[in-house]
Design an enzyme around this catalytic site. Sequence first.
Site, PDB file in Angstrom:
ATOM      1  N   THR A   1       0.802  -1.227   0.000  1.00  0.00           N
ATOM      2  CA  THR A   1       0.000   0.000   0.000  1.00  0.00           C
ATOM      3  C   THR A   1       0.839   1.283   0.000  1.00  0.00           C
ATOM      4  O   THR A   1       1.913   1.309   0.572  1.00  0.00           O
ATOM      5  CB  THR A   1      -0.832  -0.009   1.303  1.00  0.00           C
ATOM      6  OG1 THR A   1      -1.675  -1.129   1.268  1.00  0.00           O
ATOM      7  CG2 THR A   1      -1.659   1.234   1.473  1.00  0.00           C
TER       8      THR A   1
ATOM      9  N   ARG B   1     -13.515  -8.031  -0.485  1.00  0.00           N
ATOM     10  CA  ARG B   1     -12.961  -7.603   0.810  1.00  0.00           C
ATOM     11  C   ARG B   1     -12.460  -6.153   0.706  1.00  0.00           C
ATOM     12  O   ARG B   1     -11.847  -5.763  -0.278  1.00  0.00           O
ATOM     13  CB  ARG B   1     -11.826  -8.537   1.202  1.00  0.00           C
ATOM     14  CG  ARG B   1     -11.095  -8.142   2.492  1.00  0.00           C
ATOM     15  CD  ARG B   1      -9.897  -7.259   2.239  1.00  0.00           C
ATOM     16  NE  ARG B   1      -9.117  -7.025   3.430  1.00  0.00           N
ATOM     17  CZ  ARG B   1      -8.104  -6.175   3.505  1.00  0.00           C
ATOM     18  NH1 ARG B   1      -7.752  -5.468   2.457  1.00  0.00           N
ATOM     19  NH2 ARG B   1      -7.446  -6.007   4.618  1.00  0.00           N
ATOM     20  N   VAL B   2     -12.718  -5.374   1.724  1.00  0.00           N
ATOM     21  CA  VAL B   2     -12.280  -3.985   1.733  1.00  0.00           C
ATOM     22  C   VAL B   2     -11.406  -3.756   2.969  1.00  0.00           C
ATOM     23  O   VAL B   2     -11.772  -4.172   4.074  1.00  0.00           O
ATOM     24  CB  VAL B   2     -13.504  -3.039   1.757  1.00  0.00           C
ATOM     25  CG1 VAL B   2     -13.058  -1.585   1.858  1.00  0.00           C
ATOM     26  CG2 VAL B   2     -14.348  -3.239   0.499  1.00  0.00           C
ATOM     27  N   GLY B   3     -10.268  -3.117   2.787  1.00  0.00           N
ATOM     28  CA  GLY B   3      -9.364  -2.825   3.900  1.00  0.00           C
ATOM     29  C   GLY B   3      -9.641  -1.457   4.505  1.00  0.00           C
ATOM     30  O   GLY B   3     -10.717  -0.886   4.325  1.00  0.00           O
TER      31      GLY B   3
ATOM     32  N   THR C   1      -1.272   1.914   7.501  1.00  0.00           N
ATOM     33  CA  THR C   1      -1.029   0.765   6.637  1.00  0.00           C
ATOM     34  C   THR C   1      -0.748  -0.458   7.483  1.00  0.00           C
ATOM     35  O   THR C   1      -0.267  -0.338   8.605  1.00  0.00           O
ATOM     36  CB  THR C   1       0.136   1.052   5.676  1.00  0.00           C
ATOM     37  OG1 THR C   1       0.369  -0.082   4.852  1.00  0.00           O
ATOM     38  CG2 THR C   1       1.422   1.387   6.413  1.00  0.00           C
ATOM     39  N   GLY C   2      -1.057  -1.611   6.947  1.00  0.00           N
ATOM     40  CA  GLY C   2      -0.896  -2.841   7.723  1.00  0.00           C
ATOM     41  C   GLY C   2      -2.177  -3.640   7.609  1.00  0.00           C
ATOM     42  O   GLY C   2      -2.887  -3.545   6.608  1.00  0.00           O
TER      43      GLY C   2
ATOM     44  N   GLY D   1      -5.546  -4.166   7.516  1.00  0.00           N
ATOM     45  CA  GLY D   1      -6.629  -3.198   7.423  1.00  0.00           C
ATOM     46  C   GLY D   1      -7.760  -3.432   8.406  1.00  0.00           C
ATOM     47  O   GLY D   1      -8.300  -2.490   8.995  1.00  0.00           O
TER      48      GLY D   1
HETATM   49  N1  ASP Z   1      -4.122  -1.741   4.935  1.00  0.00           N
HETATM   50  C1  ASP Z   1      -4.190  -2.379   3.661  1.00  0.00           C
HETATM   51  C2  ASP Z   1      -5.346  -3.310   3.632  1.00  0.00           C
HETATM   52  O1  ASP Z   1      -5.579  -4.005   4.599  1.00  0.00           O
HETATM   53  C3  ASP Z   1      -2.988  -3.160   3.354  1.00  0.00           C
HETATM   54  C4  ASP Z   1      -1.747  -2.504   3.837  1.00  0.00           C
HETATM   55  O2  ASP Z   1      -1.714  -1.329   4.062  1.00  0.00           O
HETATM   56  O3  ASP Z   1      -0.773  -3.197   4.018  1.00  0.00           O
HETATM   57  O4  ASP Z   1      -5.986  -3.367   2.631  1.00  0.00           O
END
Ligand code: ASP
Length: 299
Positions: A167, A195-197, A217-218, A220
């Site tokens: 991301t 699926r939605v983050g 980020t991470g 979601g």
């Molecule tokens: N946060 C994003 C999601 O879960 C992925 C990410 O940022 O690593 O879609």
Amino acid sequence: MSIILVHGSVETSTEPPFIQGLETAAKKGYDALKASNNRLDAVEQAVIELENNPLYNAGYGSVLNRDGQAELDGAIMDGVSGRFAAVAAMKGIRNAVSVARKLMEDTKHVVVAGEGASLFAKEKGFADDSCISPEQMESWNYAMQLLKEGKQLDFSAYTGLKRETDTVGCILLDDDGNHAAASSTGGSFLKLPGRVGDTPFIGGGIFASADCAVVCTGRGEAFIQTLTAKYVDDGIHAGRHPEEVAIEAIRRLHRLTGEYGGLIVIDNKGRTAAVHNCDRFPVALVRNGKPEKVDPLRL
Ligand code: ASP
């Protein structure tokens, strides 16, 4: 004073091409800000640069879902007006951040998802693009092969099997002390279709106000459930230092969900923080047009 801070997400490689991509994006954002004096142009252009770069999990080069398709989430928020817009689980269009901005400016809606998002983008003249890079296709095929053989998948949910990529997000403080934020992602590898983050969740993965701009980020799901972006905004509104609040927010995320991630934040005094609890978190900052080194804090 103007500051643009971009990230390439947790677990993304910090090898030179990845850092250079972020630096180029921050610079593009700054150039857009100078050209138009429009903070939304700046964050949008920075994110477009990263969506167009296959090294990151956003736009072209997004990780693929369970069914081998790229489904994109993207969002943009203006700290002055509080206007926010997002697209979620959108297929077949590359620049999710620009579709989100169009939605913000041309409609009364705040979020469009799935087929509706693609339809809206097409009606606005966005070109068809599967967003599937050869590397991500190869990763997906490899994952399918392993699954068929009944083998364990050893991969980062954020970055896919082969590529250390994820991301992207951008936050900004302009010369007038105003904030904006934008974010874009292909989400998590092998996610369920639809699926939605957290990227398109206001207050979950993104927030901008008179006090600060923040993108997360991470995992979601964890950022949505803990409303981490709004938690950071509240802390800064209460007069606390961005770094102190960011540390507390990531610790709280981990305490409440056991999950991992990172965030970047900037306040209206130009104080920034980049905090994470993973192995890597590449970021790049441009202050008054000049690149400046940032060392993300690893908890
Ligand atoms: N946060 C994003 C999601 O879960 C992925 C990410 O940022 O690593 O879609």
